[in-house]
Scaffold this motif. Sequence first.
Motif, mmCIF file in Angstrom:
data_model
loop_
_atom_site.group_PDB
_atom_site.id
_atom_site.type_symbol
_atom_site.label_atom_id
_atom_site.label_comp_id
_atom_site.label_asym_id
_atom_site.label_seq_id
_atom_site.Cartn_x
_atom_site.Cartn_y
_atom_site.Cartn_z
ATOM 1 N N THR A 292 5.253 11.242 -4.445
ATOM 2 C CA THR A 292 5.043 10.425 -5.653
ATOM 3 C C THR A 292 5.351 8.959 -5.381
ATOM 4 N N ASP A 293 6.231 8.707 -4.395
ATOM 5 C CA ASP A 293 6.538 7.318 -4.038
ATOM 6 C C ASP A 293 5.315 6.576 -3.527
ATOM 7 N N GLU A 294 4.337 7.340 -3.067
ATOM 8 C CA GLU A 294 3.132 6.699 -2.526
ATOM 9 C C GLU A 294 2.185 6.236 -3.628
ATOM 10 N N ILE A 295 2.462 6.666 -4.876
ATOM 11 C CA ILE A 295 1.519 6.354 -5.949
ATOM 12 C C ILE A 295 2.081 5.223 -6.801
ATOM 13 N N ASP A 296 1.570 4.027 -6.596
ATOM 14 C CA ASP A 296 2.083 2.866 -7.329
ATOM 15 C C ASP A 296 1.961 3.052 -8.836
ATOM 16 N N ARG B 49 3.962 0.354 -10.727
ATOM 17 C CA ARG B 49 4.174 -0.767 -9.797
ATOM 18 C C ARG B 49 2.844 -1.443 -9.548
ATOM 19 N N LEU B 50 2.886 -2.729 -9.389
ATOM 20 C CA LEU B 50 1.668 -3.421 -9.000
ATOM 21 C C LEU B 50 1.400 -3.136 -7.525
ATOM 22 N N THR B 51 0.148 -2.852 -7.202
ATOM 23 C CA THR B 51 -0.184 -2.614 -5.805
ATOM 24 C C THR B 51 -0.220 -3.952 -5.095
ATOM 25 N N SER B 52 0.576 -4.055 -4.043
ATOM 26 C CA SER B 52 0.652 -5.347 -3.375
ATOM 27 C C SER B 52 -0.598 -5.622 -2.544
ATOM 28 N N GLU B 53 -1.140 -4.564 -1.926
ATOM 29 C CA GLU B 53 -2.338 -4.789 -1.114
ATOM 30 C C GLU B 53 -3.538 -4.226 -1.856
ATOM 31 N N GLY B 54 -4.701 -4.706 -1.482
ATOM 32 C CA GLY B 54 -5.926 -4.197 -2.094
ATOM 33 C C GLY B 54 -6.227 -2.769 -1.643
#
Length: 182
Positions: free
Chosen positions: A137-141, A146-151
């Motif tokens: 679940t930590d992998e799912i922003d 959470r804002l996704t930092s990368e595209g």
Amino acid sequence: MNADIIIIGGGLGGLTTGALLAKEGLRVIVLEKNAVIGGGLQTFRRGNIEFETGMHILGGFRKGGTLHRLCTYLGIIDRLRLRDVDEWCMDEITYGEDNATYRIASGRQAFAESLAVYFPKQREQLHNYVEALYKLTDEIDIFHLRLTSEGIVSHSEQFLWPVDKFIAHYVTDQNCATFWRI
Ligand SMILES: Cc1cc2nc3c(=O)[nH]c(=O)nc-3n(C[C@H](O)[C@H](O)[C@H](O)COP(=O)(O)OP(=O)(O)OC[C@H]3O[C@@H](n4cnc5c(N)ncnc54)[C@H](O)[C@@H]3O)c2cc1C
């Protein structure tokens, strides 16, 4: 009515998305094909009896949880009548030919421990399995708002495994593995 956005489906996803977009100032229409909104999480009445279509627990409503944060943001948290689950039995599941009943506790460690009562030889595996699930679940922003930092979103190899493979990797006892599949 003119709309900026049309959402098809008035389940939890459509309604929440609609409410969020409307709060951001967009004009939203939600189209629902059924007479009642709510999708898989609706309840309906026939006479004096209330039927639940599936819902019995809503996760993420404790303070800091995703749904708690979303509903706070939407300004509706105080209008919801929430009741915490029984810490030692958040869920009770009966299945199998012997109709065995499993009581499942709430909370990361307690959850694994409550299952270890029924599958004592799998205690370590159960804890590892729960930890691995949390890691996924930590992998799912979006799950954590959470804002996704990368595209580009990239996932671990395990994230992409079919659920059966994931369970079998951690839980070796067949009965215990069947429990998880359910
Ligand atoms: C048996 C069961 C038990 C569950 N128990 C729980 C639980 O206890 N706690 C929990 O948190 N989650 C539970 N879930 C999961 C929960 O129901 C879903 O996560 C949630 O409902 C998904 O919301 P959704 O908006 O994505 O989809 P849905 O709730 O399925 O909503 C989709 C909506 O779109 C509508 N629709 C579909 N096609 C069209 C169309 N062409 N035009 C217009 N409208 C359309 C449908 O009528 C429906 O209202 C359970 C699910 C099931 C099946």
